[in-house]
Design a protein around this motif. Sequence first.
Motif, PDB file in Angstrom:
ATOM      1  N   THR A   1      27.065 -42.099  17.116  1.00  0.00           N
ATOM      2  CA  THR A   1      25.960 -42.310  17.847  1.00  0.00           C
ATOM      3  C   THR A   1      24.902 -41.399  17.247  1.00  0.00           C
ATOM      4  O   THR A   1      23.764 -41.904  17.301  1.00  0.00           O
ATOM      5  N   HIS A   2      25.215 -40.087  16.733  1.00  0.00           N
ATOM      6  CA  HIS A   2      24.278 -39.306  16.191  1.00  0.00           C
ATOM      7  C   HIS A   2      23.780 -40.110  14.932  1.00  0.00           C
ATOM      8  O   HIS A   2      22.464 -40.093  14.674  1.00  0.00           O
ATOM      9  N   GLU A   3      24.668 -40.517  14.175  1.00  0.00           N
ATOM     10  CA  GLU A   3      24.314 -41.199  12.733  1.00  0.00           C
ATOM     11  C   GLU A   3      23.322 -42.326  13.133  1.00  0.00           C
ATOM     12  O   GLU A   3      22.366 -42.649  12.356  1.00  0.00           O
ATOM     13  N   PHE A   4      24.042 -43.183  13.994  1.00  0.00           N
ATOM     14  CA  PHE A   4      23.022 -44.454  14.172  1.00  0.00           C
ATOM     15  C   PHE A   4      21.799 -43.907  14.754  1.00  0.00           C
ATOM     16  O   PHE A   4      20.774 -44.856  14.567  1.00  0.00           O
ATOM     17  N   SER A   5      21.402 -43.206  15.381  1.00  0.00           N
ATOM     18  CA  SER A   5      20.254 -42.691  16.126  1.00  0.00           C
ATOM     19  C   SER A   5      19.291 -42.297  15.072  1.00  0.00           C
ATOM     20  O   SER A   5      18.036 -42.384  15.226  1.00  0.00           O
ATOM     21  N   HIS A   6      19.670 -41.509  13.746  1.00  0.00           N
ATOM     22  CA  HIS A   6      19.069 -41.310  12.844  1.00  0.00           C
ATOM     23  C   HIS A   6      18.009 -42.546  12.510  1.00  0.00           C
ATOM     24  O   HIS A   6      16.845 -42.214  11.947  1.00  0.00           O
ATOM     25  N   MET A   7      18.511 -43.677  12.586  1.00  0.00           N
ATOM     26  CA  MET A   7      17.807 -45.018  12.507  1.00  0.00           C
ATOM     27  C   MET A   7      16.698 -45.450  13.189  1.00  0.00           C
ATOM     28  O   MET A   7      15.740 -46.269  12.949  1.00  0.00           O
TER      29      MET A   7
ATOM     30  N   SER B   1      14.154 -34.917  12.281  1.00  0.00           N
ATOM     31  CA  SER B   1      15.214 -36.057  12.375  1.00  0.00           C
ATOM     32  C   SER B   1      16.412 -35.534  13.127  1.00  0.00           C
ATOM     33  O   SER B   1      17.185 -36.222  13.989  1.00  0.00           O
ATOM     34  N   GLU B   2      16.963 -34.519  12.568  1.00  0.00           N
ATOM     35  CA  GLU B   2      18.219 -33.911  13.259  1.00  0.00           C
ATOM     36  C   GLU B   2      17.799 -33.708  14.737  1.00  0.00           C
ATOM     37  O   GLU B   2      19.043 -34.104  15.576  1.00  0.00           O
ATOM     38  N   GLY B   3      16.982 -33.184  15.275  1.00  0.00           N
ATOM     39  CA  GLY B   3      16.512 -32.897  16.675  1.00  0.00           C
ATOM     40  C   GLY B   3      16.510 -33.951  17.286  1.00  0.00           C
ATOM     41  O   GLY B   3      17.155 -34.220  18.169  1.00  0.00           O
TER      42      GLY B   3
ATOM     43  N   VAL C   1      17.691 -25.844  12.982  1.00  0.00           N
ATOM     44  CA  VAL C   1      17.310 -27.016  12.393  1.00  0.00           C
ATOM     45  C   VAL C   1      17.901 -28.147  13.379  1.00  0.00           C
ATOM     46  O   VAL C   1      17.178 -29.092  13.515  1.00  0.00           O
ATOM     47  N   TYR C   2      18.888 -27.966  13.889  1.00  0.00           N
ATOM     48  CA  TYR C   2      19.620 -29.121  14.696  1.00  0.00           C
ATOM     49  C   TYR C   2      19.027 -29.246  15.998  1.00  0.00           C
ATOM     50  O   TYR C   2      18.998 -30.424  16.726  1.00  0.00           O
ATOM     51  N   TRP C   3      18.701 -28.118  16.688  1.00  0.00           N
ATOM     52  CA  TRP C   3      17.923 -27.962  18.180  1.00  0.00           C
ATOM     53  C   TRP C   3      16.577 -27.914  18.311  1.00  0.00           C
ATOM     54  O   TRP C   3      16.023 -28.285  19.382  1.00  0.00           O
TER      55      TRP C   3
END
Length: 483
Positions: free
Chosen positions: A280-286, A299-301, A357-359
């Motif tokens: 879900t995380h990887e697809f959401s990057h798109m 993008s990570e956030g 970076v992630y949040w």
Amino acid sequence: MKFLSFTKLTFLPVFALLLSCTSAFGAPHRYTVNVDYTLSRLTVEAHYSAPVHNIRARSRNASRFMLDVRGCDDGPAIRVRSRRLLLPDDGVKCLKYTVDLSRAAKEYRGARYLASQNIVVSPSLWLWRPALDDDAEIRVQFQLPEDIQVSVPWKSLDGDNTLFAILDSPESASAPAVFGRFDYREITVPGSTLRLTMLSGNTAMNHDAVVNWIRATATDVSLTYGRFPNPSPQVVVVPVGGGRGTVAFGRVVRDGGETVELLINPDGDTAEFFTDWTATHEFSHMLLPYLDSSFHWISEGFSQYYQNILLTRSGAYDAQKMWQKLYSGFERGRKSSPDLSPNESTGRRGRNSRMKVYWSGAALALMADVTLRERSNGKETLDDVLDRLQLCCLPSSRTWTGPELFTKLDTLVSEPVFMPLYRRYADTAGFPDTSDVYARLGLSVMDDTVSIEQDAELASIREAMTVTHSPTARWRDRLAADD
Ligand SMILES: [Zn+2]
């Protein structure tokens, strides 16, 4: 030709000139790629639409696998220096070269887990090509022995997946190309046909469980605005050994197309697929274009935010679990390098900055979403803005900066939301303060545990954020609106 009259012949030079202009600026370069049955050699014949003077491979290591390269007239061998071909001064119009495919395949990090019937070799290691500007395109025709398939992220131009167009892309990393005998499936979700390649490893994996997982996850992401953000991504699932959990690793690569690569543990419990957030995380990057590495906190956030929202909309999480996960993430972000701003934290690779970076981008996504919903009485949401972004700009061939993205998003709403947040937080040390928005949404925190208050000021907005809406209904609406 035999019907041409004399008067028509006088126009021929002009016509020929037009044709040559077209070939210089419009016609694609044409590559024919052959792979042998044992997957040991790859040969390429490349015809350029006009003489080219600069041909490179993406990877520094590519020259190690080049066995022979020369012009199509069988002239002298062309020398290779680093990742560049030393071409004659007048350029080349045609090239033939041979690559040691079996040795190049050892470069792939999952190579030791793969059965010999399939290999992964990035085009970075074997595709020697000129730079692609806005108009240029390379068409690649694969000529493969019977039973040998290929999987690449490029745009498929034929039904049997042997003819592809490589378009300009951000080249964020090296895409995988898969050769051999593997399980290939096309998975249709609203707005997209995902091209799923499942490799064979030393240990068998449950392919039907993988298909169900990818279909469910891609459908979750299509819930964002009724369709998946990329109409035809490549998805590569690789069984790797051991490790904790079922999903070991995931990443998105934007290199000649968009790829999601997922490494899974074939011995893991396939029931875990449906609660794991990786895909879900990887697809959401798109949902966003590729951002320059110094803006990866955005993008990570956004992916962290959407993975939680989407897994709740799909029913994998309940609302309390989602708000708790976001809260815990924000707390980890807050404790991570408090002396650095989000923009500074992405530049430093220190472990301490990782959670910032992630949040920090997730906190901004939440604030933007709530602001949009509040000021429009729930009529406009972050989903809607990303819908408009996809319609105008995705998939994107280039790398964006954070301010470029946020400025663009602000043009898609009635009044700016994104750049004001960027100006306030991107270069400010610390972490965006989410306590006010949490309180107004009716999320109270005691001893680091979130509880939901039913009669809060923004309770209806909070509830609307995680409501599951039917992707098919929204998709149908959009098709009707387009008619
Ligand atoms: Zn990510």
